[in-house]
Scaffold this active site. Structure first.
Site, mmCIF file in Angstrom:
data_model
loop_
_atom_site.group_PDB
_atom_site.id
_atom_site.type_symbol
_atom_site.label_atom_id
_atom_site.label_comp_id
_atom_site.label_asym_id
_atom_site.label_seq_id
_atom_site.Cartn_x
_atom_site.Cartn_y
_atom_site.Cartn_z
ATOM 1 N NE ARG A 123 -2.685 -1.322 3.454
ATOM 2 C CZ ARG A 123 -2.946 -2.543 3.901
ATOM 3 N NH1 ARG A 123 -3.642 -3.384 3.145
ATOM 4 N NH2 ARG A 123 -2.546 -2.932 5.094
ATOM 5 C CG PHE A 169 -10.849 -7.763 -6.128
ATOM 6 C CD1 PHE A 169 -11.947 -8.620 -6.202
ATOM 7 C CD2 PHE A 169 -9.991 -7.697 -7.224
ATOM 8 C CE1 PHE A 169 -12.179 -9.384 -7.337
ATOM 9 C CE2 PHE A 169 -10.216 -8.464 -8.356
ATOM 10 C CZ PHE A 169 -11.311 -9.311 -8.426
ATOM 11 C CG ASP A 187 -15.067 -4.944 -2.369
ATOM 12 O OD1 ASP A 187 -13.868 -5.255 -2.238
ATOM 13 O OD2 ASP A 187 -16.001 -5.640 -1.920
ATOM 14 C CB SER A 188 -18.855 -7.676 -4.984
ATOM 15 O OG SER A 188 -18.140 -8.465 -4.045
ATOM 16 C CG ASP A 225 -5.174 -7.326 -2.725
ATOM 17 O OD1 ASP A 225 -4.680 -8.464 -2.824
ATOM 18 O OD2 ASP A 225 -5.355 -6.751 -1.638
ATOM 19 C CB CYS A 281 -3.742 -13.876 -1.080
ATOM 20 S SG CYS A 281 -5.514 -14.035 -1.367
#
Length: 396
Positions: A211, A227, A249-250, A300, A340
């Site tokens: 970040r 995301f 984002d959802s 991400d 990830c």
């Protein structure tokens, strides 16, 4: 103490100090051992190699506490191991002043199945193995003593506990959570952390350094953060002087938290921030259809491959979003792409991103190889611990 006896030749990984004993390597259990009990791990000819926690329900039949067979696994053992892990973070210069820090990172700190994150005065613990679950009281007590925290909240609610035959557990195990919203300061920005209902233990501390890199790269750029969760990358981009930041984002609650985070940092120019609730895959296609272009894109996504068995399916998803990302960049633009997924290794991930660049018809070069922050170390003997990997690629 019961003995876990290995099949002939199956001691090689333990001799390399890898702490897992798989079910297929076990010849017999000599004695009785319930889930979480300490056992001696022995070669076929009876030589003791380690002391480990037994997990009869798991494919990982034992996880090593110590490769010294003389070490006693008791409360004092956990008090020492926890104190050592906390002290290592306290001594690390890159972690100085950070209010959100991972204190214990499982196998890398010699405590398999134990995750502990500090958010200011609160520690969140996650116990994912039978051994860690058995020693909950000792681990929590050691964390309280080593940190002086006001509360320890347990988030042992991940699906991986089911592989150990353990039920989900969540709630305060020491003290009480503060009544006011919990916040941390990360590299100069104030962020709220939901330790009760947030992802993982409440926040993604592993992306702290990445970040900050986004902040350094963002000046004057049009930024797209996919995301985005609670906006960590978005806020750092704004702090770095981004011309505009579109965050997708959802999850409506995550976006609401992101906007609260923006409001907590009045020095940031809120007029440069846009928030969009949408499926990222669909949103990327829509942005391309609209002719939108960006100078810096952050991808991400959540874990697409929990294990190697899901790698092929995950590869298609990673290929898709990276292809769309490259196509939305203007020449000179930078794609910061992450995985990830433990089931997708570093080499495979780079191959996927490279394939996406070829299909997008762009020339790309790697500027930075990205990984988890320093409080998420990777044991040299346990390469599986390198779950977070990323690439910052520039096109044109």
């Amino acid at each position: 103490m019961a003995r876990l006896i290995l099949k002939p030749g199956k001691e090689r990984s333990l001799l390399r100090r890898h702490p897992w004993v798989f079910a297929g390597s076990v010849a017999a259990l000599d004695g009785r051992a319930r889930a979480g009990d300490t056992v001696d791990v022995c070669t076929a000819d009876g030589r003791v190699l380690a002391r480990a926690a037994c997990s009869p329900a798991s494919q990982i039949r034992a996880r090593v506490w110590s490769f010294d067979p003389e070490v006693v696994i008791d409360h004092a053992f956990f008090k020492r191991k926890v104190a050592e892990a906390v002290a290592r973070r306290a001594a690390h210069p890159l972690l100085a002043g950070q209010e959100g820090v991972r204190l214990i990172h499982g196998e890398s700190d010699g405590l398999p199945g134990v995750i502990a994150d500090r958010y200011g005065p609160v520690v969140v613990v996650q116990l994912t193995s039978a051994g860690a679950d058995k020693w909950r009281e000792a681990i929590v007590g050691a964390l309280v003593q080593a940190t002086g925290c006001v509360a320890v909240y347990e988030r042992s609610d991940s699906e991986v506990r089911g592989l150990e035959g353990l039920p989900p557990v969540a709630g305060c195990v020491f003290g009480e959570l503060p009544e006011e919203p919990l916040t941390i300061v990360e590299n100069g920005l104030t962020l709220e952390v939901d330790v009760v209902g947030g992802h993982k233990t409440g926040f993604y501390l592993d992306q702290r350094d990445n970040r900050l890199l986004t902040r350094h790269l963002a000046a004057g750029r049009r930024v797209l953060n996919c995301f985005c969760y609670t906006g960590g990358f978005s806020l750092q981009a704004l702090a770095g002087g981004a011309a505009e930041v579109l965050s997708i984002d959802s999850s409506a609650p995550a976006l609401a938290a992101a906007q609260r985070n923006l409001a907590r940092n009045p020095a940031l120019d809120a007029a440069r921030a846009q928030w969009r609730e949408d499926d990222v895959f669909q949103a990327l296609r829509s942005l391309r259809a609209e002719g939108r272009k960006f100078d810096l894109i952050v991808l991400d996504p959540p874990k697409f491959a929990p294990s190697a068995a899901y790698a092929e399916r995950a590869a298609r998803a990673y290929k898709d979003i990276n292809l769309l990302g490259f196509r939305l960049l203007d020449p000179g633009g930078i794609l910061m792409s992450y995985s990830c997924s433990g089931g997708v290794g570093v080499e495979l991930f780079q191959k996927i991103v490279a394939g996406a660049a070829v299909d997008a018809g762009v020339d790309a070069r790697i500027l930075h190889r990205l990984s988890a922050a320093a409080d998420h170390p990777v044991g040299l003997a346990v390469p599986e611990g390198e779950y977070l990997k990323g690439l910052a690629c520039q096109i044109g």
